[in-house]
Design an enzyme around this catalytic site. Structure first.
Site, PDB file in Angstrom:
ATOM      1  N   SER A   1       0.758  -1.328  -0.195  1.00 48.23           N
ATOM      2  CA  SER A   1       0.096  -0.094   0.108  1.00 48.23           C
ATOM      3  C   SER A   1       0.653   1.328   0.166  1.00 48.23           C
ATOM      4  O   SER A   1       1.637   1.618  -0.816  1.00 48.23           O
ATOM      5  CB  SER A   1      -0.911  -0.281   1.300  1.00 48.23           C
ATOM      6  OG  SER A   1      -1.970   1.023   1.072  1.00 48.23           O
TER       7      SER A   1
ATOM      8  N   HIS B   1      -6.384  -6.038  -1.994  1.00 46.15           N
ATOM      9  CA  HIS B   1      -5.306  -5.009  -1.606  1.00 46.15           C
ATOM     10  C   HIS B   1      -4.281  -5.832  -0.470  1.00 46.15           C
ATOM     11  O   HIS B   1      -3.069  -5.568  -0.546  1.00 46.15           O
ATOM     12  CB  HIS B   1      -5.677  -3.930  -0.587  1.00 46.15           C
ATOM     13  CG  HIS B   1      -5.207  -2.791  -0.638  1.00 46.15           C
ATOM     14  ND1 HIS B   1      -4.502  -2.026  -1.530  1.00 46.15           N
ATOM     15  CD2 HIS B   1      -4.462  -2.532   0.658  1.00 46.15           C
ATOM     16  CE1 HIS B   1      -3.852  -0.905  -0.900  1.00 46.15           C
ATOM     17  NE2 HIS B   1      -3.697  -1.299   0.303  1.00 46.15           N
TER      18      HIS B   1
ATOM     19  N   ASP C   1      -8.116  -5.325  -6.417  1.00 43.83           N
ATOM     20  CA  ASP C   1      -8.016  -3.988  -5.680  1.00 43.83           C
ATOM     21  C   ASP C   1      -8.446  -2.906  -6.474  1.00 43.83           C
ATOM     22  O   ASP C   1      -7.734  -2.565  -7.500  1.00 43.83           O
ATOM     23  CB  ASP C   1      -6.776  -3.965  -5.046  1.00 43.83           C
ATOM     24  CG  ASP C   1      -6.399  -2.879  -4.203  1.00 43.83           C
ATOM     25  OD1 ASP C   1      -7.374  -2.255  -3.689  1.00 43.83           O
ATOM     26  OD2 ASP C   1      -5.188  -2.422  -4.084  1.00 43.83           O
TER      27      ASP C   1
END
Length: 471
Positions: free
Chosen positions: A169, A442, A383
């Site tokens: 991320s 994700h 994602d």
């Protein structure tokens, strides 16, 4: 006299090469299995005022000769202990924070893993002045300082092991900015080998420019709205359209693109195919990361309030990690000072006072390539927050040539089993691999733990990604 010299030398040797006994976790509350490896919890000096909490899990087998991996969660403002307990660590929590069970796909089956909470104000990490405002470059410096402390003061016996920096991320910024500093320091990091980043935010512009086609081709957008954006805002070419610039304005097109990106609101933005209802609360890490990415983008995105929190049952206990880490016996076992506050997965304060410096980390990637480091960037392909198209385009524009085996789309398989397609691999010169993880969102080590373990093991050991993991 000779005996005295021998004694002094022996003491110095033990001091220099022994792990910190004060940080050893001797008993982990709630564990329902015998833990076969040593693990440590304590603090690393990130600056004169900043202390970063770490939890270090040694490898299941042969830790002295296994690689060392650093793991960083993103946000900015989310704790790497969330990554430990909910994703790739050996300890997972259930029963409302009462039970710790073994994760069979933990990454410390590959090597020794450092989970470091960064920046100050996240998790159990703190600044003695109480100031949590920071930025990309300061965090990179603080992370570097903490790692120097780890390898020179806490665990010098691991200094000569192979070392990798990993994360996900906003780790797309944390990891490369830190890696550039580590690569330049051959004294403290003599065997730094490379980085692995999952669903990283490498370019804010590319992130938003790839969202519109991603939403459309996943069936989230009604046709007439997509056509209207195409004709009125993109001169008919939605693929080349600069949505990021449009969103940065106050035109009718900005309103249209905002409306388009607000579709599918009742879906999990981190995994479009997830069947687990979301809690939607402001304390949820899943809600937090998307809010922070949008906040850091600087764009004025108008999100309608989600209706999914009202009346929808949860399919999983959502606060096990927070409940567990705030137990008094757990905090004592992890050597957390009494003046350190309540642990949360993500910090609103850190996130909102965080200053983004790097809109695009292409210079950092090119620096790492020039230093002959090995680079893996992997993406769960469902994602929408840090999507695979963003990273595919980012990697392609770094100027590296395709390797011959990547001229055509190349599948990789879980345990080399056909038709168990785990995703697709694109290999570039410059030791650069782009890998997708099919059906993952994700949080790849959470969504696809078996595939994630196979992926990281084979990356580190420079093997075909399809080969089974021999652990």
């Amino acid at each position: 006299m000779n005996r005295l010299i021998i004694f002094v030398v022996a003491v110095l040797f033990v001091t220099a090469f022994a792990a910190p006994a004060a940080d050893l976790v001797t008993s982990l509350p709630g564990a329902n299995f015998t833990i076969p490896f040593k693990h440590y919890s304590g603090y690393l000096k990130a600056s004169d005022k900043k202390q970063f909490h770490y939890w270090f899990t040694e490898a299941y087998n042969n830790p002295a000769n296994s690689p060392v991996l650093l793991w960083l969660n993103g946000g900015p403002g989310c704790s790497s202990l969330g990554g430990l307990i909910e994703e790739l660590g050996p300890f997972h929590v259930s029963d409302n924070g009462n039970t710790v069970y073994e994760n069979p796909y933990a990454w410390n089956r590959v090597g020794n893993v450092i989970f470091m909470e960064s920046p100050a104000g996240v998790g159990f990490s703190y600044d003695t002045s109480g100031n949590v405002a920071t930025n990309d470059d300061e965090v990179a410096t603080n992370n570097y300082n903490a790692l120097v402390d780890f390898f020179t003061t806490k665990f010098p016996e691991y200094k000569n092991n192979e070392f990798y920096i990993t994360g996900e991320s906003y780790g797309g910024v944390y990891v490369p900015t830190l890696a550039v500093k580590v690569a330049a320091d051959k004294t403290n990091f003599p065997h730094f080998k490379g980085v692995a980043i999952g669903n990283g935010i490498y370019s804010f512009k590319l992130n938003y420019n790839t969202m519109v086609p991603l939403f459309y081709y996943h069936g989230l957008v009604r046709q007439n709205l997509y056509d209207k954006v195409a004709t009125q805002c993109c001169k008919g070419n939605t693929y080349k359209c600069d949505y990021y610039t449009i969103l940065n304005g106050f035109s009718e097109c900005s309103t249209l693109v905002n409306e388009l990106l607000d579709q599918g609101e009742d879906l999990d933005p981190y995994n479009l195919y997830s069947t687990c209802y979301l809690n939607g609360g402001s304390s949820s890490k899943r809600d937090f990361i998307r809010r922070m990415i949008n906040h850091q983008s600087g764009l004025k995105l108008n999100k309608k309030s989600a209706g999914r929190a009202s009346g929808l049952p949860l399919c999983a206990q959502s606060n096990n990690t927070e409940t567990y880490l705030n137990r008094a016996d757990v905090r004592a076992a992890l050597h957390i000072p009494s003046n350190v506050g309540h642990w949360t997965d993500c910090s609103n304060e850190v996130g909102y006072f965080y200053e983004r410096v790097h809109d695009d980390v292409s210079p950092e990637f090119k620096n790492l390539i020039s230093n002959n480091l090995r680079l893996l960037t992997y993406n769960g392909d469902v994602d929408t927050v840090c999507n695979f198209a963003l990273n595919k385009q980012f990697i392609a524009q770094l100027g590296q040539q395709l390797k011959p085996e990547s001229f055509d789309s190349a599948e990789w398989y879980y345990r080399a089993e056909t038709p168990s397609v785990a995703g697709f691999v694109t290999k570039y010169t410059g030791n650069l691999d782009f890998v997708t993880v099919r059906g993952s969102g994700h949080f790849v080590p959470e969504d696809k733990p078996r595939e994630a373990l196979q992926l990281i093991y084979n990356f580190i050991h420079q093997r075909d990604y399809s080969l089974p993991v021999p652990v």
